[in-house]
Design a protein around this motif. Structure first.
Motif, PDB file in Angstrom:
ATOM      1  N   THR A 208      89.717  28.228  -2.700  1.00 55.84           N
ATOM      2  CA  THR A 208      88.522  28.105  -3.546  1.00 55.84           C
ATOM      3  C   THR A 208      88.769  27.092  -4.666  1.00 55.84           C
ATOM      4  OG1 THR A 208      89.171  29.815  -5.160  1.00 55.84           O
ATOM      5  CG2 THR A 208      88.066  30.551  -3.134  1.00 55.84           C
ATOM      6  N   PRO A 209      87.731  26.429  -5.141  1.00 55.85           N
ATOM      7  CA  PRO A 209      87.905  25.502  -6.270  1.00 55.85           C
ATOM      8  C   PRO A 209      88.453  26.190  -7.515  1.00 55.85           C
ATOM      9  CG  PRO A 209      85.789  25.136  -5.192  1.00 55.85           C
ATOM     10  CD  PRO A 209      86.355  26.394  -4.604  1.00 55.85           C
ATOM     11  N   GLU A 210      87.989  27.427  -7.751  1.00 49.73           N
ATOM     12  CA  GLU A 210      88.469  28.161  -8.927  1.00 49.73           C
ATOM     13  C   GLU A 210      89.962  28.458  -8.815  1.00 49.73           C
ATOM     14  OE1 GLU A 210      84.163  28.927  -8.218  1.00 49.73           O
ATOM     15  OE2 GLU A 210      85.967  29.096  -6.984  1.00 49.73           O
ATOM     16  N   GLY A 211      90.363  28.904  -7.630  1.00 51.69           N
ATOM     17  CA  GLY A 211      91.770  29.218  -7.427  1.00 51.69           C
ATOM     18  C   GLY A 211      92.652  27.984  -7.533  1.00 51.69           C
ATOM     19  N   LYS A 212      92.180  26.872  -6.982  1.00 54.89           N
ATOM     20  CA  LYS A 212      92.951  25.631  -7.068  1.00 54.89           C
ATOM     21  C   LYS A 212      93.148  25.206  -8.516  1.00 54.89           C
ATOM     22  CE  LYS A 212      91.742  23.591  -2.584  1.00 54.89           C
ATOM     23  NZ  LYS A 212      91.076  22.452  -1.905  1.00 54.89           N
ATOM     24  N   ALA A 213      92.101  25.340  -9.329  1.00 46.83           N
ATOM     25  CA  ALA A 213      92.207  24.965 -10.737  1.00 46.83           C
ATOM     26  C   ALA A 213      93.217  25.850 -11.457  1.00 46.83           C
ATOM     27  CB  ALA A 213      90.840  25.060 -11.402  1.00 46.83           C
ATOM     28  N   ARG A 214      93.205  27.124 -11.173  1.00 46.06           N
ATOM     29  CA  ARG A 214      94.121  28.054 -11.851  1.00 46.06           C
ATOM     30  C   ARG A 214      95.563  27.842 -11.412  1.00 46.06           C
ATOM     31  NH1 ARG A 214      89.320  32.448 -11.065  1.00 46.06           N
ATOM     32  NH2 ARG A 214      88.383  32.139 -13.156  1.00 46.06           N
ATOM     33  N   ILE A 215      95.769  27.560 -10.150  1.00 50.92           N
ATOM     34  CA  ILE A 215      97.114  27.206  -9.675  1.00 50.92           C
ATOM     35  C   ILE A 215      97.614  25.962 -10.394  1.00 50.92           C
ATOM     36  CG2 ILE A 215      98.334  26.247  -7.679  1.00 50.92           C
ATOM     37  CD1 ILE A 215      96.738  28.273  -5.952  1.00 50.92           C
ATOM     38  N   ALA A 216      96.721  24.987 -10.561  1.00 53.19           N
ATOM     39  CA  ALA A 216      97.099  23.750 -11.246  1.00 53.19           C
ATOM     40  C   ALA A 216      97.468  24.014 -12.700  1.00 53.19           C
ATOM     41  CB  ALA A 216      95.959  22.740 -11.166  1.00 53.19           C
ATOM     42  N   LEU A 302      90.104  19.384 -12.291  1.00 57.64           N
ATOM     43  CA  LEU A 302      89.955  20.514 -11.365  1.00 57.64           C
ATOM     44  C   LEU A 302      89.126  21.626 -11.985  1.00 57.64           C
ATOM     45  CD1 LEU A 302      93.589  20.432  -9.986  1.00 57.64           C
ATOM     46  CD2 LEU A 302      91.527  20.243  -8.571  1.00 57.64           C
ATOM     47  N   TYR A 303      89.306  21.882 -13.266  1.00 61.90           N
ATOM     48  CA  TYR A 303      88.475  22.889 -13.932  1.00 61.90           C
ATOM     49  C   TYR A 303      87.015  22.446 -13.979  1.00 61.90           C
ATOM     50  CZ  TYR A 303      91.537  26.668 -15.266  1.00 61.90           C
ATOM     51  OH  TYR A 303      92.337  27.784 -15.219  1.00 61.90           O
ATOM     52  N   ALA A 304      86.789  21.171 -14.209  1.00 56.72           N
ATOM     53  CA  ALA A 304      85.405  20.678 -14.220  1.00 56.72           C
ATOM     54  C   ALA A 304      84.772  20.819 -12.843  1.00 56.72           C
ATOM     55  CB  ALA A 304      85.392  19.215 -14.679  1.00 56.72           C
ATOM     56  N   GLU A 305      85.521  20.472 -11.787  1.00 58.32           N
ATOM     57  CA  GLU A 305      84.997  20.606 -10.424  1.00 58.32           C
ATOM     58  C   GLU A 305      84.667  22.058 -10.089  1.00 58.32           C
ATOM     59  OE1 GLU A 305      87.445  18.975  -7.388  1.00 58.32           O
ATOM     60  OE2 GLU A 305      87.076  16.882  -7.974  1.00 58.32           O
ATOM     61  N   ALA A 306      85.485  22.991 -10.621  1.00 66.17           N
ATOM     62  CA  ALA A 306      85.273  24.411 -10.324  1.00 66.17           C
ATOM     63  C   ALA A 306      84.197  25.031 -11.201  1.00 66.17           C
ATOM     64  CB  ALA A 306      86.585  25.167 -10.502  1.00 66.17           C
TER      65      ALA A 306
END
Length: 474
Positions: A208-216, A302-306
């Motif tokens: 998910t975009p949210e998960g990817k941002a948090r991993i980053a 990534l946070y903006a995309e999510a």
């Protein structure tokens, strides 16, 4: 070799030590090289740790001692043995995370070898991973026992420092991905279940975009490489590849960061008798600000995309109750040790940019401490652009050892420490590719000696002539 009784330098220097084309052969002093055949010297140290050395025919008086040197010689060890040096050492299987004892064992092993074949003209501590940490540690704890160090992928910020940073990574992941769950940050009981649980959670988040941002975000705070094993070094402008690199370092491959954060955390807590890590007073917004500009930009994008608020999530993490350390555990762990830059022998470090276990920023911390102690000319750091823990070719490892030998032979680094010279030398060895590059690591963001960090409940000071670092928990 440095005399252990007097602390004075025994007259060394190998007579006529001219390097041959491959840089491996030295003329043997008359006192050495009497044996016509290769010998193995082995036994057991006082704490039951096995030791073993291979001594070549025509031994040239140099010996390499390695935390992981008690087995059959590796290709790297064999190259150095064939060049006339003895190579061997101990095993980590007895000492584990008792680094202080492992340091002492290197000296004891050298003494045992010397009793069998005579005192070497020079001794070099060499090793990889925990072995690299121990090799560098010998230079600080037992400087009179050795003449030089080759420390590879050793995580040289110090025991307490590197595990505080690993705590940060997992703590942020916990608050953002498993806030109400049962996955551990500290107090790991079942390593396999905990590792599998974290990897499953991270795999789901990566979808998910949210998960990817948090991993980053967690990866940037923990200064993980955005460089996954088996993938090319990503361009920071390629956001998807850059984030995938972080995920791969964190949870991919056979030795993922999250797995080591569980398994070694468990072993460390058993050894120290408690939790030696803390994040009391740590501002995670400030920790992100200390990440590289590329990492910060990737996290923000990534946070903006999510469609998530980075500021709100950092505030959430900062508002969470923190983890306090067990003072006795901190003190015991620090014995094993925190580096202070006090070195008196030449040290060569070798690290790869995509090391997910011994993260590359830790080498900046070691260089900072050495430089601030006024010992910068004794240190040379080499880097290769590969992923995975200790991702070197044999040629790169031998070239690093030969750089140190050159310094000991001549008293100067000369022009042998350049990227061009290292690559040319490594390529001449026929032991694999050579990939040395110019690189400056980001500043390590979790040092207990860093006065920019507020609220750390620990003070540190050098308290005796050995350079031992005492940590006092408030």
């Amino acid at each position: 070799m440095r005399n252990l009784q007097t602390g004075k330098k025994v007259l060394a220097g190998l007579a006529g030590g001219a390097l041959l084309a491959a840089g491996l052969q030295f003329a043997a002093p008359a006192a050495f090289g009497d044996d016509a055949v290769e010998r193995t010297i082995s036994g057991t140290l006082a704490d039951s740790t096995p030791f073993r050395f291979t001594v070549p025919a025509g031994w040239n008086g140099t010996v390499f001692v390695d935390l992981d040197g008690s087995g059959n010689p590796s290709a790297v060890a064999r190259a150095l043995i064939d060049g006339g040096a003895a190579y061997g050492g101990t095993s980590r299987n007895v000492t584990g995370w008792n680094i202080a004892q492992a340091l002492d064992n290197q000296v004891e092993a050298l003494e045992r070898l010397g009793a069998e074949i005579g005192e070497p003209t020079r001794a070099i501590a060499m090793g990889a991973s925990q072995g690299g940490f121990v090799a560098a540690g010998v230079a600080q704890r037992h400087p009179d026992a050795i003449d030089g160090v080759v420390a590879m992928c050793g995580g040289l910020s110090g025991t307490v420092s590197q595990w505080n940073q690993k705590l940060d990574t997992v703590f942020v992941l916990k608050q953002l991905l498993d806030r109400e769950g049962e996955l551990p940050v500290i107090g790991v009981q079942d390593v396999t279940a905990s590792t599998n649980g974290w990897r499953s959670l991270l795999a789901a988040a990566q979808q998910t975009p949210e998960g990817k941002a948090r991993i980053a975000l967690a990866s940037a705070i923990g200064q993980l490489p955005a460089f996954a094993q088996g993938a090319a070094l990503p361009d920071p402008a390629d956001l998807d590849a850059y984030q995938a690199g972080w995920y791969g370092a964190l949870s991919g491959g056979g030795l993922p960061y999250i797995g080591q954060a569980m398994s070694s955390r468990r072993n460390i807590e058993i050894f120290t008798g408690g939790n030696p890590s803390w994040n009391v007073g740590i501002d995670y917004a400030r920790q992100l600000e200390k990440a590289s500009p590329e990492a910060q930009a990737a996290v923000a994008a990534l946070y903006a995309e999510a469609g998530l608020s980075l500021e709100a999530e950092l505030a959430l993490v900062n508002a969470t109750e923190r983890i306090a350390a067990d003072p006795a555990a901190v003190a015991r762990f620090a014995e094993g040790l925190q580096f202070n830059g006090d070195i008196s022998v030449p040290v060569v470090t070798l690290d790869n940019l995509g090391d997910q276990i011994s993260t590359i920023a830790q080498q900046a911390e070691y260089a900072r401490l050495v430089g601030e102690a006024g010992n910068g000319d004794l240190l040379r750091q080499a880097f290769v652009p590969s992923a995975g823990h200790c991702g070197f070719t044999d040629a790169e490892r031998v070239a690093a050892a030969q750089l140190l030998l050159h310094r000991l032979d001549t008293g100067s680094w000369g022009d042998r420490d350049t990227v061009e010279a290292l690559n040319a030398h490594a390529e001449s060895l026929d032991l694999g590719v050579a990939r040395f590059v110019e690189y400056t690591p980001d500043r390590f963001n979790r040092s207990p000696l860093d006065q920019d960090l507020e609220g750390i409940p620990v003070t540190a000071e050098v308290t005796d002539e050995s350079g031992a670092l005492t940590l006092t928990v408030a």
